[in-house]
Write a protein that holds these residues in place. Structure first.
Motif, PDB file in Angstrom:
ATOM      1  N   UNK A 288       5.098  18.798 -31.652  1.00  0.00           N
ATOM      2  CA  UNK A 288       3.819  19.141 -32.259  1.00  0.00           C
ATOM      3  C   UNK A 288       2.975  17.908 -32.515  1.00  0.00           C
ATOM      4  N   UNK A 289       1.690  17.957 -32.117  1.00  0.00           N
ATOM      5  CA  UNK A 289       0.749  16.860 -32.316  1.00  0.00           C
ATOM      6  C   UNK A 289      -0.565  17.420 -32.848  1.00  0.00           C
ATOM      7  N   UNK A 290      -1.149  16.745 -33.839  1.00  0.00           N
ATOM      8  CA  UNK A 290      -2.442  17.164 -34.376  1.00  0.00           C
ATOM      9  C   UNK A 290      -3.107  15.985 -35.065  1.00  0.00           C
ATOM     10  N   UNK A 291      -4.459  15.999 -35.077  1.00  0.00           N
ATOM     11  CA  UNK A 291      -5.245  14.929 -35.684  1.00  0.00           C
ATOM     12  C   UNK A 291      -6.094  15.476 -36.822  1.00  0.00           C
ATOM     13  N   UNK A 292      -6.351  14.617 -37.819  1.00  0.00           N
ATOM     14  CA  UNK A 292      -7.277  15.004 -38.877  1.00  0.00           C
ATOM     15  C   UNK A 292      -8.671  14.462 -38.566  1.00  0.00           C
ATOM     16  N   UNK A 297      -3.116  10.687 -36.518  1.00  0.00           N
ATOM     17  CA  UNK A 297      -2.214  11.538 -35.753  1.00  0.00           C
ATOM     18  C   UNK A 297      -0.997  11.929 -36.584  1.00  0.00           C
ATOM     19  N   UNK A 298      -0.654  13.223 -36.540  1.00  0.00           N
ATOM     20  CA  UNK A 298       0.543  13.760 -37.185  1.00  0.00           C
ATOM     21  C   UNK A 298       1.439  14.374 -36.112  1.00  0.00           C
ATOM     22  N   UNK A 299       2.754  14.423 -36.376  1.00  0.00           N
ATOM     23  CA  UNK A 299       3.693  14.992 -35.414  1.00  0.00           C
ATOM     24  C   UNK A 299       4.851  15.663 -36.141  1.00  0.00           C
ATOM     25  N   UNK A 300       5.276  16.813 -35.621  1.00  0.00           N
ATOM     26  CA  UNK A 300       6.489  17.469 -36.098  1.00  0.00           C
ATOM     27  C   UNK A 300       7.662  17.008 -35.247  1.00  0.00           C
ATOM     28  N   UNK A 301       8.829  16.873 -35.882  1.00  0.00           N
ATOM     29  CA  UNK A 301       9.999  16.371 -35.175  1.00  0.00           C
ATOM     30  C   UNK A 301      11.257  17.108 -35.624  1.00  0.00           C
ATOM     31  N   UNK A 348      12.722  23.564 -38.406  1.00  0.00           N
ATOM     32  CA  UNK A 348      12.788  23.477 -36.947  1.00  0.00           C
ATOM     33  C   UNK A 348      11.402  23.755 -36.370  1.00  0.00           C
ATOM     34  N   UNK A 349      10.426  22.991 -36.837  1.00  0.00           N
ATOM     35  CA  UNK A 349       9.027  23.244 -36.494  1.00  0.00           C
ATOM     36  C   UNK A 349       8.683  22.643 -35.136  1.00  0.00           C
ATOM     37  N   UNK A 350       7.974  23.411 -34.334  1.00  0.00           N
ATOM     38  CA  UNK A 350       7.565  22.992 -32.998  1.00  0.00           C
ATOM     39  C   UNK A 350       6.082  22.654 -32.988  1.00  0.00           C
ATOM     40  N   UNK A 351       5.198  23.652 -32.880  1.00  0.00           N
ATOM     41  CA  UNK A 351       3.772  23.397 -32.757  1.00  0.00           C
ATOM     42  C   UNK A 351       3.130  22.992 -34.069  1.00  0.00           C
ATOM     43  N   UNK A 394      10.868  33.837 -34.604  1.00  0.00           N
ATOM     44  CA  UNK A 394      10.705  32.426 -34.269  1.00  0.00           C
ATOM     45  C   UNK A 394       9.262  32.142 -33.852  1.00  0.00           C
ATOM     46  N   UNK A 395       8.667  31.103 -34.450  1.00  0.00           N
ATOM     47  CA  UNK A 395       7.282  30.757 -34.175  1.00  0.00           C
ATOM     48  C   UNK A 395       7.252  29.421 -33.430  1.00  0.00           C
ATOM     49  N   UNK A 396       6.563  29.376 -32.298  1.00  0.00           N
ATOM     50  CA  UNK A 396       6.613  28.212 -31.415  1.00  0.00           C
ATOM     51  C   UNK A 396       5.372  27.328 -31.506  1.00  0.00           C
ATOM     52  N   UNK A 397       4.209  27.907 -31.285  1.00  0.00           N
ATOM     53  CA  UNK A 397       2.987  27.107 -31.158  1.00  0.00           C
ATOM     54  C   UNK A 397       1.982  27.509 -32.218  1.00  0.00           C
ATOM     55  N   UNK A 398       1.288  26.530 -32.771  1.00  0.00           N
ATOM     56  CA  UNK A 398       0.157  26.761 -33.664  1.00  0.00           C
ATOM     57  C   UNK A 398      -1.011  25.950 -33.132  1.00  0.00           C
TER      58      UNK A 398
END
Length: 439
Positions: A288-292, A297-301, A348-351, A394-398
């Motif tokens: 998961x990658x996202x910007x404010x 940049x933020x990332x889930x791992x 277990x976060x993905x998106x 199970x949730x994959x993408x946001x």
């Protein structure tokens, strides 16, 4: 597609996995027309009231010149089904309900979602190698969903590999280019292709991406797979360690990294090492990658047994894997501590999506969304809150949609979930408070 027996799906997934060479065992948690689903009523949950308090008043996301198209570029939006129920957020700053609508059903492990300037969305299916399009055409039941391309000749699915992330060129109107992250028999790679839609034939066109970055380690698990354009116009790529944790600490490999490249696959200007695509290292499996608004940049791992992480990513920083999982017991200047950690069973976060100042993380094993409100400085404001816990599996993408809503994909047909008759689905969350994409 909808209603296929889950046993058949599992048998097919097992057959695909058996074609690959064995890898070391790791504990990870991590026809072309699709009918539209009925509106699903969201349960009223006290936790939802807390977590959405900071999200209800967010505006249309147009501050960044890259990513989803602005309202002016998107054209006429599709007509969505009218929601029949809502979750009540409440709390400080709350101004109404959050409506939950299922836009599509019967999908086969939808993995990546990216929006087009015409208002439609591209969706990848991990195991079939198909590319779907949702909208912008619609009728009284909602947006049209159809398959528009077949990439299966280039993709070798198995385990967590297959057709994964997708990104649309910021200049799509001029170049019609799409970027994808996909698995082959030998590696994971990033490729690009020109998207054309020929509706004069019923045959699904075969597409062979042009590889622009190869040699990313592949395995049955830990393949990473997200590709996103950052606010600087460069392409960011999240990779996994390919079942070999030592790769994450080796700056000469592409495994266990976040990469930053040009559209031709070359190291981007300003990287820590001008000759390397590596932007950060020491990651186990980032999806998961996202910007404010501040271009942070933020990332889930995915962690292994104890903690999953949400990190603020800075160039050249080392995030500790495999020496550290979660926050280190004592400060170590060599490693960067995570912003947030969760027990693996709850996450277990993905998106990952950013909505104004709120990060929305879609979680697989945790079967929920985590919402993390941030400050202008990139720190956490208050405590993370959950939503949709246990409601859709199970949730994959946001992903933040151009109209201000949030789209979520489920991942119940990936061999680790318990599929419902209409899985997998794409879900749309619409928050009250006025403005585009809100009720």
């Amino acid at each position: 597609m909808a209603g296929r027996p889950s046993a058949r799906r599992r048998a097919r997934a097992e057959s695909r996995s058996s074609r690959h060479r064995p890898y070391p065992a790791h504990r990870d948690r991590s026809g072309s027309v699709v009918t539209l689903d009925r509106v699903i009523r969201a349960r009223r949950r006290p936790a939802t009231r807390a977590l959405l308090a900071g999200v209800l008043a967010f505006p249309l996301l147009t501050a960044c010149s890259f990513g989803p198209p602005s309202e002016e570029e998107a054209g006429s939006p599709p007509r969505f089904p009218a929601p029949s129920g809502s979750a009540t957020p409440g709390g400080a700053g709350s101004s109404g309900d959050a409506a939950v609508t299922v836009l599509a059903r019967g999908l086969d492990v939808p993995w990546g979602i990216a929006f087009l300037p015409d208002g439609g969305a591209l969706v990848t299916e991990r195991d079939t190698g198909r590319l779907l399009k949702v909208g912008p055409e619609s009728d009284r039941t909602g947006p049209r969903v159809r398959a528009i391309a077949d990439l299966s000749d280039a993709v070798e699915p198995g385990g967590e590999g297959g057709l994964l992330g997708i990104a649309v060129s910021p200049e799509f109107k001029a170049d019609s280019t799409v970027f994808v992250y996909y698995t082959t028999p030998d590696d994971n790679r990033v490729g690009s292709f020109t998207l054309t839609e020929d509706q004069s034939t019923q045959d699904l066109p075969k597409v062979a991406p042009k590889p622009i970055l190869t040699g990313i380690p592949r395995s049955d698990v830990h393949n990473g797979g997200r590709v996103e354009f950052g606010p600087d116009g460069f392409l960011y790529v999240s990779t996994g360690d390919g079942s070999d944790g030592d790769l994450a600490q080796d700056p000469k490999t592409l495994g266990g990294k976040i990469l930053r490249i040009t559209r031709d696959g070359e190291p981007a200007e300003g990287n820590p090492d001008a000759a390397s695509p590596v932007w950060s290292l020491g990651h186990r499996n980032v999806q998961g990658l996202a910007w404010d608004a501040g271009k942070r940049l933020y990332a889930t791992e995915f962690g292994q047994d104890t903690f999953d992480e949400l990190n603020v990513i800075e160039p050249g920083k080392n995030y500790g894997w495999p020496a550290v999982e979660g926050a280190p017991p004592s400060p170590d200047p060599k490693f960067t501590a995570p912003l947030v950690t969760w027990p693996t069973d709850e996450a277990s976060c993905s998106g990952l999506a950013m909505v104004e100042r709120t990060l929305v993380a879609a979680c697989l094993k945790g079967q929920r969304l985590w919402l993390v409100e941030t400050t202008e400085q990139g720190t956490v404001f208050g405590s993370p809150s959950e939503a949709l816990a246990g409601q859709f599996g199970r949730l994959r993408t946001a992903v933040a949609a151009p109209d201000g809503s949030v789209w979520i994909s489920t991942s119940n047909t990936d061999g680790r979930g318990t599929p419902a008759a209409d899985d997998d689905r794409i879900i749309r969350l619409v928050f009250s408070g006025g403005g585009a994409g809100k009720i």
